[in-house]
Design a protein around this motif. Structure first.
Motif, PDB file in Angstrom:
ATOM      1  N   ASN A 111      13.450   9.984   1.188  1.00  0.00           N
ATOM      2  CA  ASN A 111      12.824   8.796   0.643  1.00  0.00           C
ATOM      3  C   ASN A 111      13.667   7.575   0.948  1.00  0.00           C
ATOM      4  O   ASN A 111      14.846   7.676   1.325  1.00  0.00           O
ATOM      5  CB  ASN A 111      12.494   8.916  -0.846  1.00  0.00           C
TER       6      ASN A 111
ATOM      7  N   THR B  99       8.240   7.904   0.194  1.00  0.00           N
ATOM      8  CA  THR B  99       8.755   9.260   0.321  1.00  0.00           C
ATOM      9  C   THR B  99       7.976  10.038   1.368  1.00  0.00           C
ATOM     10  O   THR B  99       6.759   9.899   1.470  1.00  0.00           O
ATOM     11  CB  THR B  99       8.632   9.979  -1.035  1.00  0.00           C
TER      12      THR B  99
ATOM     13  N   TRP C 216      -0.859   9.392  -2.434  1.00  0.00           N
ATOM     14  CA  TRP C 216      -0.553  10.381  -1.398  1.00  0.00           C
ATOM     15  C   TRP C 216      -1.492  10.176  -0.218  1.00  0.00           C
ATOM     16  O   TRP C 216      -2.683   9.901  -0.395  1.00  0.00           O
ATOM     17  CB  TRP C 216      -0.739  11.796  -1.933  1.00  0.00           C
TER      18      TRP C 216
ATOM     19  N   ASN D  36       4.188   9.422   0.370  1.00  0.00           N
ATOM     20  CA  ASN D  36       3.877   9.170  -1.033  1.00  0.00           C
ATOM     21  C   ASN D  36       4.538   7.865  -1.440  1.00  0.00           C
ATOM     22  O   ASN D  36       5.660   7.566  -1.000  1.00  0.00           O
ATOM     23  CB  ASN D  36       4.402  10.330  -1.876  1.00  0.00           C
ATOM     24  N   GLY D  37       3.844   7.079  -2.228  1.00  0.00           N
ATOM     25  CA  GLY D  37       4.430   5.850  -2.728  1.00  0.00           C
ATOM     26  C   GLY D  37       3.392   4.917  -3.274  1.00  0.00           C
ATOM     27  O   GLY D  37       2.202   5.228  -3.283  1.00  0.00           O
TER      28      GLY D  37
ATOM     29  N   TYR E 205       8.160  -0.953  -3.249  1.00  0.00           N
ATOM     30  CA  TYR E 205       8.085   0.437  -3.673  1.00  0.00           C
ATOM     31  C   TYR E 205       8.925   1.380  -2.837  1.00  0.00           C
ATOM     32  O   TYR E 205       9.065   1.222  -1.623  1.00  0.00           O
ATOM     33  CB  TYR E 205       6.632   0.916  -3.638  1.00  0.00           C
TER      34      TYR E 205
ATOM     35  N   GLY F 270       1.889   6.390  -7.472  1.00  0.00           N
ATOM     36  CA  GLY F 270       2.327   7.443  -6.559  1.00  0.00           C
ATOM     37  C   GLY F 270       1.212   8.004  -5.689  1.00  0.00           C
ATOM     38  O   GLY F 270       0.894   9.186  -5.741  1.00  0.00           O
TER      39      GLY F 270
END
Length: 113
Positions: free
Chosen positions: A50, A35, A103, A96-97, A32, A101
């Motif tokens: 990112n 960010t 957090w 984030n990822g 993944y 997505g």
């Protein structure tokens, strides 16, 4: 359960450095994009940087040449090395990822003399 936990924030003088870390769990981290984002008081959240699974990176113009994003897939961790910090870098930094997505809760960075 997907989880992201940030650390490394603090109070630093202008010109100083900090290294943030975000440890991931609950998904195949290496697959993944990850960010770093930040949100200053009273402002919208901004993308900082990112890093993609192949190591390709992207930086916001405001941090180019000062910040470096990296990842260690063996440790399921994404880092943000921040050098030459400025007062305008003061914000809550969060990563984030992962699937959907996810957090993290963030880590506070304050740049002040």
């Amino acid at each position: 359960q997907v989880q992201l936990v940030e650390s490394g924030g603090g109070l630093v003088q202008p010109g100083g450095s900090l290294r943030l870390a975000c440890v991931a769990s609950g998904f195949t981290f290496s697959n993944y994009r990850m960010t770093w984002n930040r949100q200053a008081p009273g402002k919208q959240s901004d993308l900082v940087a990112n890093i993609f699974p192949d190591g390709t990176t992207y930086y916001a113009d405001s941090v180019k040449g000062r910040f470096t994003i990296s990842r260690d897939n063996s440790k399921r961790t994404v880092y943000l090395q921040m050098n030459n910090l400025k007062p305008e870098d003061t914000a809550l930094y969060y990563c984030n990822g992962g699937p959907g997505g996810a957090w993290g809760r963030g880590t506070q960075v304050t740049v002040s003399s």
